[in-house]
Design a protein around this motif. Structure first.
Motif, mmCIF file in Angstrom:
data_model
loop_
_atom_site.group_PDB
_atom_site.id
_atom_site.type_symbol
_atom_site.label_atom_id
_atom_site.label_comp_id
_atom_site.label_asym_id
_atom_site.label_seq_id
_atom_site.Cartn_x
_atom_site.Cartn_y
_atom_site.Cartn_z
ATOM 1 N N ILE A 92 1.033 -1.050 -0.072
ATOM 2 C CA ILE A 92 -0.079 -0.003 0.188
ATOM 3 C C ILE A 92 0.955 1.486 -0.028
ATOM 4 C CG2 ILE A 92 -1.753 1.178 1.094
ATOM 5 C CD1 ILE A 92 -2.865 -1.391 0.157
ATOM 6 N N HIS A 93 0.656 2.107 -0.779
ATOM 7 C CA HIS A 93 1.300 3.388 -1.033
ATOM 8 C C HIS A 93 0.598 4.244 -0.765
ATOM 9 C CE1 HIS A 93 3.355 6.753 -3.820
ATOM 10 N NE2 HIS A 93 3.699 6.884 -2.669
ATOM 11 N N VAL A 94 1.148 5.414 0.398
ATOM 12 C CA VAL A 94 0.300 6.528 0.538
ATOM 13 C C VAL A 94 1.338 7.748 0.671
ATOM 14 C CG1 VAL A 94 -1.337 5.336 2.376
ATOM 15 C CG2 VAL A 94 0.808 6.258 3.196
ATOM 16 N N GLU A 95 0.662 8.834 0.093
ATOM 17 C CA GLU A 95 1.431 10.054 -0.039
ATOM 18 C C GLU A 95 0.948 11.149 0.666
ATOM 19 O OE1 GLU A 95 4.110 12.976 -2.349
ATOM 20 O OE2 GLU A 95 3.855 10.699 -2.407
ATOM 21 N N ILE A 96 1.794 12.013 1.445
ATOM 22 C CA ILE A 96 1.264 12.934 2.580
ATOM 23 C C ILE A 96 1.400 14.217 1.781
ATOM 24 C CG2 ILE A 96 1.544 14.131 4.662
ATOM 25 C CD1 ILE A 96 2.738 11.504 5.874
ATOM 26 N N PRO A 97 0.249 14.766 1.362
ATOM 27 C CA PRO A 97 0.445 16.149 0.653
ATOM 28 C C PRO A 97 1.402 17.190 1.201
ATOM 29 C CG PRO A 97 -1.664 16.181 1.568
ATOM 30 C CD PRO A 97 -1.038 14.778 1.941
ATOM 31 N N PRO A 98 2.080 18.007 0.541
ATOM 32 C CA PRO A 98 2.778 19.316 1.394
ATOM 33 C C PRO A 98 2.005 20.154 1.908
ATOM 34 C CG PRO A 98 2.758 19.274 -0.928
ATOM 35 C CD PRO A 98 2.247 18.179 -0.658
ATOM 36 N N LEU A 99 2.473 20.888 3.096
ATOM 37 C CA LEU A 99 1.549 21.803 3.731
ATOM 38 C C LEU A 99 1.144 22.847 2.914
ATOM 39 C CD1 LEU A 99 0.231 22.442 6.379
ATOM 40 C CD2 LEU A 99 2.603 23.893 7.109
ATOM 41 N N ARG A 100 1.895 23.368 1.806
ATOM 42 C CA ARG A 100 1.452 24.391 1.139
ATOM 43 C C ARG A 100 0.116 24.202 0.133
ATOM 44 N NH1 ARG A 100 6.222 22.557 -0.450
ATOM 45 N NH2 ARG A 100 6.377 21.623 -2.712
ATOM 46 N N ASP A 101 0.046 22.688 0.051
ATOM 47 C CA ASP A 101 -1.204 22.270 -0.604
ATOM 48 C C ASP A 101 -2.360 22.310 -0.051
ATOM 49 O OD1 ASP A 101 0.281 22.500 -3.091
ATOM 50 O OD2 ASP A 101 0.580 20.216 -3.172
ATOM 51 N N ARG A 102 -2.381 22.423 1.297
ATOM 52 C CA ARG A 102 -3.644 22.189 2.199
ATOM 53 C C ARG A 102 -3.501 23.504 3.219
ATOM 54 N NH1 ARG A 102 -1.828 18.884 6.865
ATOM 55 N NH2 ARG A 102 0.098 17.815 6.244
ATOM 56 N N LYS A 103 -3.514 24.727 2.567
ATOM 57 C CA LYS A 103 -3.429 25.936 3.439
ATOM 58 C C LYS A 103 -4.378 25.929 4.724
ATOM 59 C CE LYS A 103 -1.411 28.602 -0.231
ATOM 60 N NZ LYS A 103 -0.108 28.659 0.322
ATOM 61 N N GLU A 104 -5.551 25.359 4.425
ATOM 62 C CA GLU A 104 -6.749 25.560 5.414
ATOM 63 C C GLU A 104 -6.318 24.835 6.923
ATOM 64 O OE1 GLU A 104 -6.719 23.848 2.628
ATOM 65 O OE2 GLU A 104 -8.626 22.775 2.414
ATOM 66 N N ASP A 105 -5.063 24.075 6.662
ATOM 67 C CA ASP A 105 -4.643 23.422 7.845
ATOM 68 C C ASP A 105 -3.392 24.054 8.693
ATOM 69 O OD1 ASP A 105 -6.536 21.246 7.364
ATOM 70 O OD2 ASP A 105 -4.973 20.209 6.389
ATOM 71 N N ILE A 106 -2.905 25.292 7.806
ATOM 72 C CA ILE A 106 -1.945 25.869 8.528
ATOM 73 C C ILE A 106 -2.006 26.573 9.680
ATOM 74 C CG2 ILE A 106 -0.063 27.581 8.121
ATOM 75 C CD1 ILE A 106 -0.199 26.984 5.092
ATOM 76 N N VAL A 107 -3.173 27.398 9.849
ATOM 77 C CA VAL A 107 -3.390 28.266 11.168
ATOM 78 C C VAL A 107 -3.831 27.101 12.235
ATOM 79 C CG1 VAL A 107 -4.905 29.858 12.346
ATOM 80 C CG2 VAL A 107 -3.959 30.339 10.130
ATOM 81 N N PRO A 108 -4.730 26.257 11.963
ATOM 82 C CA PRO A 108 -4.957 25.364 13.033
ATOM 83 C C PRO A 108 -3.617 24.605 13.746
ATOM 84 C CG PRO A 108 -6.558 25.085 11.488
ATOM 85 C CD PRO A 108 -5.578 25.962 10.798
ATOM 86 N N LEU A 109 -2.644 24.308 12.806
ATOM 87 C CA LEU A 109 -1.722 23.444 13.109
ATOM 88 C C LEU A 109 -0.811 24.377 13.782
ATOM 89 C CD1 LEU A 109 -0.484 21.497 9.921
ATOM 90 C CD2 LEU A 109 -0.559 20.644 12.395
ATOM 91 N N ALA A 110 -0.516 25.609 13.622
ATOM 92 C CA ALA A 110 0.027 26.784 14.166
ATOM 93 C C ALA A 110 -0.370 26.878 15.595
ATOM 94 C CB ALA A 110 0.128 27.990 13.586
ATOM 95 N N GLU A 111 -1.771 26.840 16.071
ATOM 96 C CA GLU A 111 -2.181 26.926 17.069
ATOM 97 C C GLU A 111 -2.144 25.844 17.907
ATOM 98 O OE1 GLU A 111 -6.604 27.693 15.931
ATOM 99 O OE2 GLU A 111 -6.158 29.852 15.958
ATOM 100 N N ARG A 112 -1.718 24.696 17.442
ATOM 101 C CA ARG A 112 -1.539 23.501 18.356
ATOM 102 C C ARG A 112 -0.090 23.593 18.727
ATOM 103 N NH1 ARG A 112 -4.433 18.611 17.519
ATOM 104 N NH2 ARG A 112 -2.639 17.553 17.422
ATOM 105 N N PHE A 113 0.909 24.004 17.877
ATOM 106 C CA PHE A 113 2.138 24.242 18.342
ATOM 107 C C PHE A 113 2.379 25.499 19.269
ATOM 108 C CE2 PHE A 113 3.259 22.662 13.971
ATOM 109 C CZ PHE A 113 3.779 21.293 14.506
ATOM 110 N N ILE A 114 1.505 26.506 19.241
ATOM 111 C CA ILE A 114 1.283 27.591 20.144
ATOM 112 C C ILE A 114 1.072 26.939 21.443
ATOM 113 C CG2 ILE A 114 0.314 29.505 20.795
ATOM 114 C CD1 ILE A 114 -0.078 30.392 17.980
ATOM 115 N N GLU A 115 0.140 26.388 21.804
ATOM 116 C CA GLU A 115 -0.297 25.756 22.946
ATOM 117 C C GLU A 115 0.933 24.755 23.417
ATOM 118 O OE1 GLU A 115 -3.863 22.991 25.308
ATOM 119 O OE2 GLU A 115 -3.546 23.333 23.075
ATOM 120 N N LYS A 116 1.531 23.917 22.404
ATOM 121 C CA LYS A 116 2.620 23.120 22.970
ATOM 122 C C LYS A 116 3.793 23.820 23.355
ATOM 123 C CE LYS A 116 5.989 20.174 20.970
ATOM 124 N NZ LYS A 116 6.643 19.451 19.764
ATOM 125 N N PHE A 117 4.241 24.937 22.819
ATOM 126 C CA PHE A 117 5.338 25.632 23.353
ATOM 127 C C PHE A 117 5.129 26.595 24.379
ATOM 128 C CE2 PHE A 117 6.712 24.463 19.041
ATOM 129 C CZ PHE A 117 7.801 23.518 19.318
#
Length: 443
Positions: A308-333
């Motif tokens: 089974i081959h799975v490809e993870i898309p680059p972050l620039r191709d899923r811009k709607e995920d950037i801010v939510p990911l950033a918020e998770r990292f903000i909480e972490k740090f």
């Protein structure tokens, strides 16, 4: 005195909100309603509800439930012990199971039965905090699937194949989260009770290849002072994750293929085969098919690891995920550095969303960590994010040797499309040296 009970209801149907307010007024001291989940995080902190009733769909014409699952993740991130009851007009048992697996307390289908709804909500409030052992793994250790269509499609595929023992090949650019996905696959598998075993093939010295993977017996070579278990044996009845499989030299690939085919290993210095039962997951940022055509990767090995081959898309191709990911990292740090939880201002969100992120999630994480460290405010402004891919010069205007080296590697990665073998050849260094430098510079 009547015990305080507060509820937060999120539903885009105003008629439903009105009906629920009337129905639940005798049972809750405070009822907060939202017709859109956009302000949900801030309202959670303001109202501190004892239970949330969350609709599953908020966009007209969409009834997949993915929106509800996303907001469920956000609630779990902010308040892990807060009971969440999912609310939907579509009686989909698969969706219900997924919601419960991700931390929802229960599931209500519209049109609802009044007493059933009341009983479910009150029971969730009364049992809050009594089942701490069932709380899911902290969000920072979980796979973040995001909102994008490409990641939701990937999620559907992973949930189908994770429960099998099929070998998987994960591909994607550096920093897209290939190891995180491998851990999620293991977590969803029937082998989850055993620890995932990882080996970085890019950092593995050729002279130690057989000893690391297959083990050795005492006295088999100069420093072999005791028997040693290899990665294959350690992963028996579990999952073996081989990262950077594309960096494995050609002359060693046949030895790996033999172990995979025979499902047994022979320790260095021994003649006794040891059976191993593993589930194999490999990852690479290389184009293995192109390497096969060039004669640098064995075709039979590719077939073995690529069920089974799975490809993870680059972050620039899923811009709607950037801010939510950033918020998770903000909480972490913020937690890591003992800072108040910060927020991104509008301009910072725009800047992060528009950036190319050629280092993907890893680059975003580093950018957020730096911003948290240097910020003097609880609001992160755009000025905190220096996102140019060109290395900044020193105060004197003269770049350091490290600056120049990092920039040269960046350019080579760009021109070679991330193919590490080609990059190493272009720079005149070995793949091992290239890999070490990329680790050093966080590329």
């Amino acid at each position: 005195m009547k015990k305080q009970k507060n509820i937060l209801i999120v539903d885009d149907n105003k008629g439903v909100l009105t009906a629920l307010q009337l129905l639940l007024k005798p049972h809750f001291n405070e009822i907060t309603i939202l017709s859109s989940p956009v302000t949900l995080p801030s309202r959670l902190r303001e109202t501190k509800p004892h239970v949330v009733l969350l609709d599953m769909n908020f966009t007209a014409g969409i009834n997949t439930g993915n929106e509800g699952l996303y907001w469920l993740q956000e609630i779990r991130r902010i308040a892990p012990e807060l009971p969440v009851i999912l609310f939907t007009a579509y009686a989909d048992i698969d969706l219900a199971v997924r919601g419960i697996k991700e931390g929802a307390t229960d599931f209500i289908v519209k049109p609802w039965k009044n007493q059933r709804l009341i009983d479910t909500l009150l029971e969730a409030v009364s049992s809050r905090g009594t089942k701490k052992q069932q709380i899911s793994v902290p969000h920072s250790e979980n796979m973040y699937w995001g909102r994008s269509t490409s990641m939701q499609s990937l999620r559907t595929l992973i949930e189908k194949v994770a429960i099998t023992d099929a070998n998987l090949l994960i591909t994607g650019e550096n920093g897209t989260g290939k190891e995180m996905l491998a851990r999620e696959i293991h977590r969803l598998s029937g082998r989850k009770d055993k620890e995932l075993v990882c080996v970085d093939m890019g950092a593995l010295a050729e002279s130690l290849f057989e000893s690391e993977l297959f083990g050795h017996v005492k006295g088999s070579f100069t420093d072999a002072h005791a028997d040693r278990t290899g990665k294959f044996e350690a992963a028996h009845e579990s999952t073996l994750f081989m990262d950077e499989i594309g960096n494995l030299p050609y002359h060693l690939q046949s030895k790996l293929l033999t172990a995979i085919q025979r499902r047994n290993v022979v320790r260095v210095g021994s003649n006794h085969p040891i059976p191993v039962n593993i589930r194999l997951i490999c990852a690479t940022n290389c184009d293995l098919q192109a390497m096969v055509e060039k004669g640098t990767f064995r075709e039979d090995l590719l077939y073995r690891i690529n069920t089974i081959h799975v490809e993870i898309p680059p972050l620039r191709d899923r811009k709607e995920d950037i801010v939510p990911l950033a918020e998770r990292f903000i909480e972490k740090f913020c937690n890591q550095y003992n800072r108040p939880i910060a927020t991104l201002d509008h301009e910072a969100q725009r800047k992060l969303t528009e950036h190319g992120w050629y280092g993907n999630i890893r680059e975003l994480e580093h950018a957020i960590e730096k911003a948290i460290i240097i910020s003097d405010s609880s609001v992160l402004s755009a000025q905190l994010f220096q996102l140019s891919r060109k290395t900044e010069n020193s105060v004197t205007g003269i770049p350091t040797l490290e600056d120049m080296e990092k920039q040269l590697i960046w350019k080579a990665l760009d021109s070679c499309g991330g193919n590490l073998s080609a990059v190493a050849a272009q720079l005149g260094i070995t793949r091992q040296t290239l890999y070490n430098k990329m680790k050093k510079f966080g590329l």
